[in-house]
Scaffold this motif. Structure first.
Motif, PDB file in Angstrom:
ATOM      1  N   GLU A  57       0.793  -1.297  -0.008  1.00  0.00           N
ATOM      2  CA  GLU A  57       0.106   0.136  -0.081  1.00  0.00           C
ATOM      3  C   GLU A  57       0.751   1.263   0.050  1.00  0.00           C
ATOM      4  OE1 GLU A  57      -2.729   0.058   3.151  1.00  0.00           O
ATOM      5  OE2 GLU A  57      -3.815  -1.793   2.282  1.00  0.00           O
ATOM      6  N   CYS A  58       0.694   2.171  -0.839  1.00  0.00           N
ATOM      7  CA  CYS A  58       1.353   3.356  -1.005  1.00  0.00           C
ATOM      8  C   CYS A  58       1.003   4.329   0.442  1.00  0.00           C
ATOM      9  CB  CYS A  58       0.558   4.294  -2.295  1.00  0.00           C
ATOM     10  SG  CYS A  58       1.446   5.732  -2.448  1.00  0.00           S
ATOM     11  N   THR A  59       2.021   4.988   0.702  1.00  0.00           N
ATOM     12  CA  THR A  59       1.978   5.638   2.058  1.00  0.00           C
ATOM     13  C   THR A  59       1.469   6.871   1.773  1.00  0.00           C
ATOM     14  OG1 THR A  59       4.127   6.472   1.789  1.00  0.00           O
ATOM     15  CG2 THR A  59       4.052   4.398   2.966  1.00  0.00           C
ATOM     16  N   HIS A  60       0.902   7.162   0.502  1.00  0.00           N
ATOM     17  CA  HIS A  60       0.233   8.444   0.375  1.00  0.00           C
ATOM     18  C   HIS A  60      -1.198   8.418   0.892  1.00  0.00           C
ATOM     19  CE1 HIS A  60      -1.544  11.790  -2.540  1.00  0.00           C
ATOM     20  NE2 HIS A  60      -1.255  12.397  -1.430  1.00  0.00           N
ATOM     21  N   LEU A  61      -2.058   7.599   0.030  1.00  0.00           N
ATOM     22  CA  LEU A  61      -3.581   7.458   0.320  1.00  0.00           C
ATOM     23  C   LEU A  61      -3.596   6.190   0.151  1.00  0.00           C
ATOM     24  CD1 LEU A  61      -4.901  10.712  -1.477  1.00  0.00           C
ATOM     25  CD2 LEU A  61      -4.504  10.024   0.907  1.00  0.00           C
TER      26      LEU A  61
ATOM     27  N   VAL B  94       5.577   1.919  -8.817  1.00  0.00           N
ATOM     28  CA  VAL B  94       5.105   3.246  -9.269  1.00  0.00           C
ATOM     29  C   VAL B  94       3.496   3.193  -8.777  1.00  0.00           C
ATOM     30  CG1 VAL B  94       4.563   4.919 -11.012  1.00  0.00           C
ATOM     31  CG2 VAL B  94       6.854   3.335 -11.072  1.00  0.00           C
ATOM     32  N   CYS B  95       3.092   4.224  -8.036  1.00  0.00           N
ATOM     33  CA  CYS B  95       1.833   4.243  -7.567  1.00  0.00           C
ATOM     34  C   CYS B  95       0.903   4.657  -8.722  1.00  0.00           C
ATOM     35  CB  CYS B  95       1.767   5.165  -6.444  1.00  0.00           C
ATOM     36  SG  CYS B  95       0.151   5.104  -5.706  1.00  0.00           S
ATOM     37  N   PRO B  96      -0.156   4.136  -9.098  1.00  0.00           N
ATOM     38  CA  PRO B  96      -0.920   4.409 -10.152  1.00  0.00           C
ATOM     39  C   PRO B  96      -2.027   5.741  -9.753  1.00  0.00           C
ATOM     40  CG  PRO B  96      -2.029   2.368  -9.293  1.00  0.00           C
ATOM     41  CD  PRO B  96      -0.770   2.823  -8.481  1.00  0.00           C
ATOM     42  N   CYS B  97      -2.156   5.964  -8.651  1.00  0.00           N
ATOM     43  CA  CYS B  97      -3.022   7.128  -8.107  1.00  0.00           C
ATOM     44  C   CYS B  97      -2.299   8.627  -8.390  1.00  0.00           C
ATOM     45  CB  CYS B  97      -3.264   6.956  -6.894  1.00  0.00           C
ATOM     46  SG  CYS B  97      -4.355   5.214  -6.460  1.00  0.00           S
ATOM     47  N   HIS B  98      -1.169   8.644  -7.819  1.00  0.00           N
ATOM     48  CA  HIS B  98      -0.521  10.151  -7.887  1.00  0.00           C
ATOM     49  C   HIS B  98       0.897  10.214  -8.386  1.00  0.00           C
ATOM     50  CE1 HIS B  98      -3.945  10.142  -5.088  1.00  0.00           C
ATOM     51  NE2 HIS B  98      -4.409  11.045  -5.682  1.00  0.00           N
ATOM     52  N   ALA B  99       1.363   8.911  -8.697  1.00  0.00           N
ATOM     53  CA  ALA B  99       2.687   8.799  -9.264  1.00  0.00           C
ATOM     54  C   ALA B  99       3.865   8.730  -8.437  1.00  0.00           C
ATOM     55  CB  ALA B  99       2.931   9.621 -10.468  1.00  0.00           C
ATOM     56  N   SER B 100       3.627   8.563  -6.966  1.00  0.00           N
ATOM     57  CA  SER B 100       4.683   8.428  -6.324  1.00  0.00           C
ATOM     58  C   SER B 100       5.682   6.999  -6.697  1.00  0.00           C
ATOM     59  CB  SER B 100       4.320   8.095  -5.049  1.00  0.00           C
ATOM     60  OG  SER B 100       3.707   9.266  -4.309  1.00  0.00           O
ATOM     61  N   SER B 101       6.882   7.111  -6.620  1.00  0.00           N
ATOM     62  CA  SER B 101       7.399   6.006  -6.876  1.00  0.00           C
ATOM     63  C   SER B 101       8.431   5.746  -5.801  1.00  0.00           C
ATOM     64  CB  SER B 101       8.355   6.328  -8.320  1.00  0.00           C
ATOM     65  OG  SER B 101       9.377   7.127  -8.240  1.00  0.00           O
TER      66      SER B 101
HETATM   67 FE1  FES Z   1       0.096   6.758  -4.158  1.00  0.00          FE
HETATM   68 FE2  FES Z   1      -1.133   9.144  -4.152  1.00  0.00          FE
HETATM   69  S1  FES Z   1      -1.769   6.992  -3.297  1.00  0.00           S
HETATM   70  S2  FES Z   1       0.518   8.491  -4.933  1.00  0.00           S
END
Ligand code: FES
Length: 148
Positions: free
Chosen positions: A74-78, A92-99
């Motif tokens: 799970e991405c640590t953003h959302l 690479v996160c598909p939601c907001h492009a964190s990598s």
């Molecule tokens: Fe992954 Fe926003 S949830 S970059």
């Protein structure tokens, strides 16, 4: 006919709900309150590899030096599920492009911190991951890597 179809709908709904809540039994052992997934023998994982374990919600990464990390997917953003992009050698996160790199460290924001990790232990050359609770971390350090 309507009663019969209604019965089928109710039966399918009950089956789906009970299946959703039924605990998964594959390759898991109870370990004093934790949920330990047996990933497999150390030799199964090549140095520099990333192996997905969807049932455990993690990636087992074996670093070039032979050490292991179990990264929460799970991405640590959302919290989106982060795929490993083999060609780019990064998550690479598909939601907001964190990598994230192979250690889960942030390469590009908005993710505020590295991917969480699950405890790994190696017993008799078998890699085991405790998936009970992911551990938050502020950065990657060598002490997080488990070696046989
Ligand atoms: Fe992954 Fe926003 S949830 S970059």
């Amino acid at each position: 006919v309507w009663l019969l179809l209604g019965g089928v709908v109710v039966a399918e709904t009950v089956w789906i709900v009970t299946d959703f809540f039924r605990p998964r039994r594959n390759r898991r052992i109870d370990d004093g309150g934790g949920s330990v997934l047996i990933a497999g023998p150390v030799d199964r994982f090549e140095p520099g590899s990333v192996t997905a374990f969807p049932e455990g919600r993690f990636y087992l990464t074996r670093l070039a030096d032979g050490g292991f990390l179990a990264l929460h997917r799970e991405c640590t953003h959302l919290g989106c599920t982060v795929p490993w992009i083999s060609d780019e050698q990064r998550f690479v996160c598909p939601c907001h492009a964190s990598s994230f790199d192979i250690t889960g460290d942030v390469l590009s924001p908005p993710a505020p911190r590295p991917l969480d990790v699950f405890p790994v232990r190696i017993e008799n050359d078998i890699v085991k991951v405790d998936t009970a609770r992911p551990i938050k971390r502020d950065s990657f350090t060598g002490s997080q890597v488990v070696r046989s």
